[in-house]
Structures are given as structure tokens and as C-alpha cells.
Design a protein around this motif. Structure first.
Motif, PDB file in Angstrom:
ATOM      1  N   THR A   9      87.768  48.960  33.166  1.00 54.50           N
ATOM      2  CA  THR A   9      86.990  47.868  33.759  1.00 54.50           C
ATOM      3  C   THR A   9      85.560  47.721  33.227  1.00 54.50           C
ATOM      4  O   THR A   9      84.825  46.867  33.723  1.00 54.50           O
ATOM      5  CB  THR A   9      86.913  48.058  35.287  1.00 54.50           C
ATOM      6  OG1 THR A   9      86.372  49.349  35.571  1.00 54.50           O
ATOM      7  CG2 THR A   9      88.277  47.920  35.937  1.00 54.50           C
ATOM      8  N   GLU A  10      85.161  48.544  32.242  1.00 55.61           N
ATOM      9  CA  GLU A  10      83.801  48.384  31.694  1.00 55.61           C
ATOM     10  C   GLU A  10      83.894  48.452  30.183  1.00 55.61           C
ATOM     11  O   GLU A  10      83.441  49.404  29.554  1.00 55.61           O
ATOM     12  CB  GLU A  10      82.852  49.473  32.244  1.00 55.61           C
ATOM     13  CG  GLU A  10      81.386  49.268  31.840  1.00 55.61           C
ATOM     14  CD  GLU A  10      80.513  50.499  32.116  1.00 55.61           C
ATOM     15  OE1 GLU A  10      80.610  51.066  33.226  1.00 55.61           O
ATOM     16  OE2 GLU A  10      79.752  50.887  31.213  1.00 55.61           O
ATOM     17  N   GLU A  11      84.510  47.438  29.607  1.00 57.91           N
ATOM     18  CA  GLU A  11      84.854  47.456  28.188  1.00 57.91           C
ATOM     19  C   GLU A  11      84.050  46.345  27.517  1.00 57.91           C
ATOM     20  O   GLU A  11      84.167  45.177  27.867  1.00 57.91           O
ATOM     21  CB  GLU A  11      86.365  47.262  28.028  1.00 57.91           C
ATOM     22  CG  GLU A  11      87.202  48.103  29.021  1.00 57.91           C
ATOM     23  CD  GLU A  11      86.846  49.583  29.061  1.00 57.91           C
ATOM     24  OE1 GLU A  11      86.813  50.216  27.997  1.00 57.91           O
ATOM     25  OE2 GLU A  11      86.591  50.110  30.175  1.00 57.91           O
ATOM     26  N   LEU A 175      77.016  45.615  37.855  1.00 55.82           N
ATOM     27  CA  LEU A 175      75.611  45.941  37.595  1.00 55.82           C
ATOM     28  C   LEU A 175      75.584  47.085  36.585  1.00 55.82           C
ATOM     29  O   LEU A 175      75.831  48.241  36.927  1.00 55.82           O
ATOM     30  CB  LEU A 175      74.915  46.329  38.898  1.00 55.82           C
ATOM     31  CG  LEU A 175      73.405  46.536  38.828  1.00 55.82           C
ATOM     32  CD1 LEU A 175      72.676  45.266  38.411  1.00 55.82           C
ATOM     33  CD2 LEU A 175      72.869  47.026  40.172  1.00 55.82           C
ATOM     34  N   HIS A 176      75.342  46.724  35.334  1.00 53.29           N
ATOM     35  CA  HIS A 176      75.497  47.666  34.214  1.00 53.29           C
ATOM     36  C   HIS A 176      74.124  48.180  33.790  1.00 53.29           C
ATOM     37  O   HIS A 176      73.129  47.466  33.883  1.00 53.29           O
ATOM     38  CB  HIS A 176      76.194  46.937  33.057  1.00 53.29           C
ATOM     39  CG  HIS A 176      76.542  47.824  31.907  1.00 53.29           C
ATOM     40  ND1 HIS A 176      75.638  48.148  30.918  1.00 53.29           N
ATOM     41  CD2 HIS A 176      77.694  48.469  31.604  1.00 53.29           C
ATOM     42  CE1 HIS A 176      76.230  48.951  30.047  1.00 53.29           C
ATOM     43  NE2 HIS A 176      77.487  49.164  30.438  1.00 53.29           N
ATOM     44  N   PRO A 177      74.045  49.388  33.261  1.00 52.81           N
ATOM     45  CA  PRO A 177      72.748  49.927  32.833  1.00 52.81           C
ATOM     46  C   PRO A 177      72.192  49.282  31.569  1.00 52.81           C
ATOM     47  O   PRO A 177      72.886  48.638  30.804  1.00 52.81           O
ATOM     48  CB  PRO A 177      73.055  51.397  32.535  1.00 52.81           C
ATOM     49  CG  PRO A 177      74.387  51.677  33.092  1.00 52.81           C
ATOM     50  CD  PRO A 177      75.122  50.377  33.147  1.00 52.81           C
ATOM     51  N   GLY A 228      78.973  51.480  37.302  1.00 49.73           N
ATOM     52  CA  GLY A 228      79.688  52.402  36.431  1.00 49.73           C
ATOM     53  C   GLY A 228      79.200  53.837  36.560  1.00 49.73           C
ATOM     54  O   GLY A 228      78.421  54.183  37.445  1.00 49.73           O
ATOM     55  N   HIS A 229      79.727  54.683  35.655  1.00 52.32           N
ATOM     56  CA  HIS A 229      79.226  56.043  35.493  1.00 52.32           C
ATOM     57  C   HIS A 229      79.204  56.792  36.817  1.00 52.32           C
ATOM     58  O   HIS A 229      78.209  57.419  37.184  1.00 52.32           O
ATOM     59  CB  HIS A 229      77.857  56.002  34.792  1.00 52.32           C
ATOM     60  CG  HIS A 229      77.884  55.031  33.637  1.00 52.32           C
ATOM     61  ND1 HIS A 229      77.391  53.755  33.709  1.00 52.32           N
ATOM     62  CD2 HIS A 229      78.456  55.127  32.414  1.00 52.32           C
ATOM     63  CE1 HIS A 229      77.638  53.108  32.579  1.00 52.32           C
ATOM     64  NE2 HIS A 229      78.285  53.922  31.777  1.00 52.32           N
ATOM     65  N   MET A 230      80.345  56.656  37.533  1.00 54.70           N
ATOM     66  CA  MET A 230      80.585  57.349  38.815  1.00 54.70           C
ATOM     67  C   MET A 230      79.499  57.013  39.844  1.00 54.70           C
ATOM     68  O   MET A 230      79.174  57.802  40.722  1.00 54.70           O
ATOM     69  CB  MET A 230      80.697  58.863  38.584  1.00 54.70           C
ATOM     70  CG  MET A 230      81.678  59.566  39.497  1.00 54.70           C
ATOM     71  SD  MET A 230      83.399  59.037  39.295  1.00 54.70           S
ATOM     72  CE  MET A 230      84.032  60.275  38.172  1.00 54.70           C
ATOM     73  N   GLY A 298      86.703  52.814  30.719  1.00 51.39           N
ATOM     74  CA  GLY A 298      86.640  53.587  29.480  1.00 51.39           C
ATOM     75  C   GLY A 298      85.263  53.581  28.853  1.00 51.39           C
ATOM     76  O   GLY A 298      84.882  54.496  28.162  1.00 51.39           O
ATOM     77  N   ASP A 299      84.504  52.466  29.072  1.00 51.85           N
ATOM     78  CA  ASP A 299      83.204  52.247  28.425  1.00 51.85           C
ATOM     79  C   ASP A 299      83.346  52.121  26.912  1.00 51.85           C
ATOM     80  O   ASP A 299      82.490  52.582  26.157  1.00 51.85           O
ATOM     81  CB  ASP A 299      82.195  53.337  28.795  1.00 51.85           C
ATOM     82  CG  ASP A 299      80.756  52.813  28.819  1.00 51.85           C
ATOM     83  OD1 ASP A 299      80.546  51.637  28.491  1.00 51.85           O
ATOM     84  OD2 ASP A 299      79.843  53.594  29.154  1.00 51.85           O
ATOM     85  N   TYR A 300      84.398  51.448  26.483  1.00 54.41           N
ATOM     86  CA  TYR A 300      84.608  51.151  25.078  1.00 54.41           C
ATOM     87  C   TYR A 300      83.519  50.209  24.582  1.00 54.41           C
ATOM     88  O   TYR A 300      83.141  49.297  25.289  1.00 54.41           O
ATOM     89  CB  TYR A 300      85.990  50.490  24.904  1.00 54.41           C
ATOM     90  CG  TYR A 300      86.345  50.145  23.495  1.00 54.41           C
ATOM     91  CD1 TYR A 300      86.864  51.112  22.642  1.00 54.41           C
ATOM     92  CD2 TYR A 300      86.154  48.851  22.993  1.00 54.41           C
ATOM     93  CE1 TYR A 300      87.184  50.799  21.331  1.00 54.41           C
ATOM     94  CE2 TYR A 300      86.478  48.534  21.680  1.00 54.41           C
ATOM     95  CZ  TYR A 300      86.982  49.515  20.862  1.00 54.41           C
ATOM     96  OH  TYR A 300      87.301  49.207  19.571  1.00 54.41           O
TER      97      TYR A 300
HETATM   98 MN    MN Z   1      78.966  50.469  29.448  1.00 52.53          MN
END
Ligand code: MN
Length: 347
Positions: A9-11, A175-177, A228-230, A298-300
Motif C-alpha cells: 500500500t505504499e508503492e 500521510l507520507h514522510p 507508514g513505517h509502523m 513494501g515501500d517500493y
Molecule cells: Mn515511502
């Protein structure tokens, strides 16, 4: 054989226009100090950075092949960081619009494997709200903003049109870093601390906490946010956040909210794993939030997606929990297709 899809979900993706305009901006030199660090590293011209750009640009067979290799059945694709948020407003609006057109077209070609989140330009909140409506019409499932923009965080009243639209359209915000904004970045500029090992979580966690503590979710209770990132560290701190908020209310240092801060986190947020791969961190998140608020990401192409898959396949949780984190939580949160192909099924 697997019975669940692995949904990531964060690709990330980007467009050639964003790359070209970013290069021009960097060459012109008048950029924020944190962004200058990003420009010199992950957005730079090293072989590694060039490979990341190549992967970000590919919304076709190359990306599908990598998903197959990593064991990802379905990807929720979104704009990279910081993308359009470094430009002046009108350029940012145009770049976001084009990115959404490109993403929607790619999804049309592979609806069995792709869904997407809209890019918007917070620099022009009214245009961002209009773009959300257009994105909904194109089938995009929510939108992504990379934390602050020119040092301004999304709780500020000027950004209200974005949340009004998000609530009315039922479009969740990812809300992404990004690197810390100009008013906080100075001590992060040393030792690589501006980057994703620490600075990104400090910045994005702050963004999320500002949304909560500003009372934004009292004004827009239907707004839903993915972190993201837990959870950018927030699940770890949640009890203490409530405890110290209680003291501040008692001494009159802050205005009381309708609920405890943790209640907003539980009611309005979900988190994704994206690059956090330890049993202990996942266990804490499940204990604090409940398994129904955790999705896989995955953060691809910034993480080893296969390692993320292997982690979640191997971590000691029940089959029901694994299936919820890989598939059903994301389907419900983002309104994704309820069924689809499972890679390797039938082999
Ligand atoms: Mn990311």
C-alpha cells in the motif's frame, strides 16, 4: 497454497516531468536545506539513485515483473517524496494533475494488479480539493501528501478545503514522510539524520500529532489517515502521549479535545508496515492498535520488498492475522477490489 493476496500500500512512482522540474529547481539552487540533502542523495545522480528513478518511472511490465519477483499481488501506487511539494503553486498543481492522469491510465491497463492514490499540491488547497474530486472520478482511492509543505503542516486552517473534500468524497489520506521542514531541520542536517532512518519519522510523526492535537478530527470526524513505517513511532508513545496530554489539560497548558489523543489515533488512523521488519515492532502495534488497523506495505522502490514479504510471512502471528494485514484491512480501508489474482497460485 496461499489463500490471501499480498497487497502493498505504499508503492511509489514519479513522472518524467517531476524529475525534469526537480532537476531544474536543484540546478537553480534556491531550495530548502533539507531538500538540498535529498537532492544530493536519493534524488542525485549516483548509479543507485538513477536505478531508483528508473524504477519510479516504470508503471508497466517492469513493475509487474518486479511485483511477481517480490511476491506482491496488488500494489496501491502513489507519488514519491517530496514530489510536487517543492514547487511554486501553479507548477505543483500542473505536475500533480499530469501525474494523476498517468497513474490512472496505468491502472486502466492493469486493474487486476494496480490501484492508486492521487497526488495533490497543498500549495493551492482549493485546487487540491478540486483535484481530489477529479481523482475520485478517475477511480483513484485516496491521496498522498508528504507531510509539511514549505514548513507548513496540514492542521493549519488554510488547508481545511483539502479535509472537507477528503471527508465528503471518503478519500483517505496517506500521510507520507519527507525530510524535516525548514524550521526544524537544522539539527537533522548532520550525520544523515534528515533521512528515513530518523528524520522522516520525526517529521511525519509530528505531522500526524499536529492533526490530532489541533482538533482536526473533531472538525472532520470522517477523515481517515494512513501512516507508514509502523505508525512513525506513535504506537510506541501512545500511552505517554495520553498521560502527558492529561497533565497539560489539568494545568491549563492546552485546550481539551473531545477525546484522548489515543482515541483519535484508534478511530481515524491505520498504519502500514513499510520497511519495519521486526517481530517486536509488529507485536507492539498489534497489542496497542489491534490487528485490524495494520496493513502491509513494501515501500517500493526504496526498500527490499521481498524482505518485507518474507518478514510478514515468517513472523509468529495467526493465519487470520496474516491475511488481515496482507489483504483484507487494505481492501476495506482503500475500497480496493475484493478479489484478484494470487501470484504463484496453481504452481
Ligand atoms: Mn515511502
Amino acid at each position: 497454497m496461499r489463500s490471501y493476496r499480498r497487497i502493498a500500500t505504499e508503492e511509489a512512482f514519479t513522472t518524467q516531468s517531476i524529475i525534469d522540474e526537480t532537476d531544474k529547481l536543484i540546478a537553480a539552487g534556491d531550495i530548502e536545506p533539507g531538500f538540498a540533502k535529498i537532492a544530493g542523495s536519493i534524488l542525485g545522480d549516483s548509479p543507485g539513485a538513477r536505478d531508483v528513478k528508473r524504477r519510479l518511472l516504470d508503471l508497466g511490465e517492469g513493475r509487474i515483473a518486479q511485483m511477481d519477483a517480490d511476491g506482491i499481488d496488488f500494489a496501491l501506487i502513489s507519488i514519491n517524496s517530496p514530489a510536487v511539494q517543492v514547487f511554486e503553486a501553479s507548477r505543483a498543481v500542473g505536475l500533480a494533475t499530469e501525474a494523476n492522469d498517468i497513474l490512472a491510465e496505468a491502472i486502466k491497463g492493469r486493474p487486476d494488479r494496480f490501484a492508486g492514490l492521487a497526488a495533490v499540491a497543498p500549495q493551492d488547497p482549493a485546487a487540491a480539493a478540486r483535484e481530489l474530486e477529479r481523482a475520485k472520478g478517475m477511480g483513484l482511492k485516496g491521496f498522498l501528501i508528504n507531510s509539511s509543505t514549505a514548513g507548513e503542516y496540514l492542521d493549519l486552517p488554510k488547508f481545511a478545503p483539502i479535509f472537507e473534500a477528503a471527508e465528503a468524497l471518503n478519500m483517505p489520506l496517506y500521510l507520507h514522510p519527507r525530510e524535516p521542514g525548514p524550521t526544524m531541520v537544522t539539527p537533522f542536517l548532520d550525520y544523515g539524520l534528515y533521512f528515513a532512518g530518523w528524520g522522516f519519522a520525526a517529521e511525519c510523526g509530528l505531522s500526524a500529532m499536529r492533526l490530532i492535537m489541533s482538533g482536526l478530527f473533531d472538525r472532520y470526524p470522517g477523515v481517515r489517515v494512513a501512516l507508514g513505517h509502523m505508525g512513525e513511532g506513535i504506537p510506541f508513545w501512545l500511552q505517554r502521549i495520553d498521560n502527558r496530554y492529561g497533565l497539560q489539560v489539568k494545568i491549563g497548558a492546552v485546550d481539551p479535545l473531545a477525546k484522548a489523543p489515543s482515541a483519535y489515533f484508534l478511530d481515524n488512523f491505520q498504519i502500514t508496515t513499510s520497511g519495519v521488519m521486526t517481530d517486536a515492532a509488529l507485536r507492539l502495534a498489534i497489542d496497542v492498535l489491534g490487528v485490524d488497523r495494520i496493513q502491509f506495505a513494501g515501500d517500493y522502490p526504496f526498500e527490499d520488498v521481498k524482505a518485507g514479504v518474507d518478514f510478514l510471512e515468517g513472523t509468529p502471528i495467526s493465519a487470520e492475522h496474516r491475511s488481515a494485514i496482507f489483504e483484507t484491512n487494505a481492501v476495506a480501508f482503500w475500497d480496493l477490489p475484493a478479489t484478484g489474482p494470487i501470484i504463484g497460485a496453481g504452481q
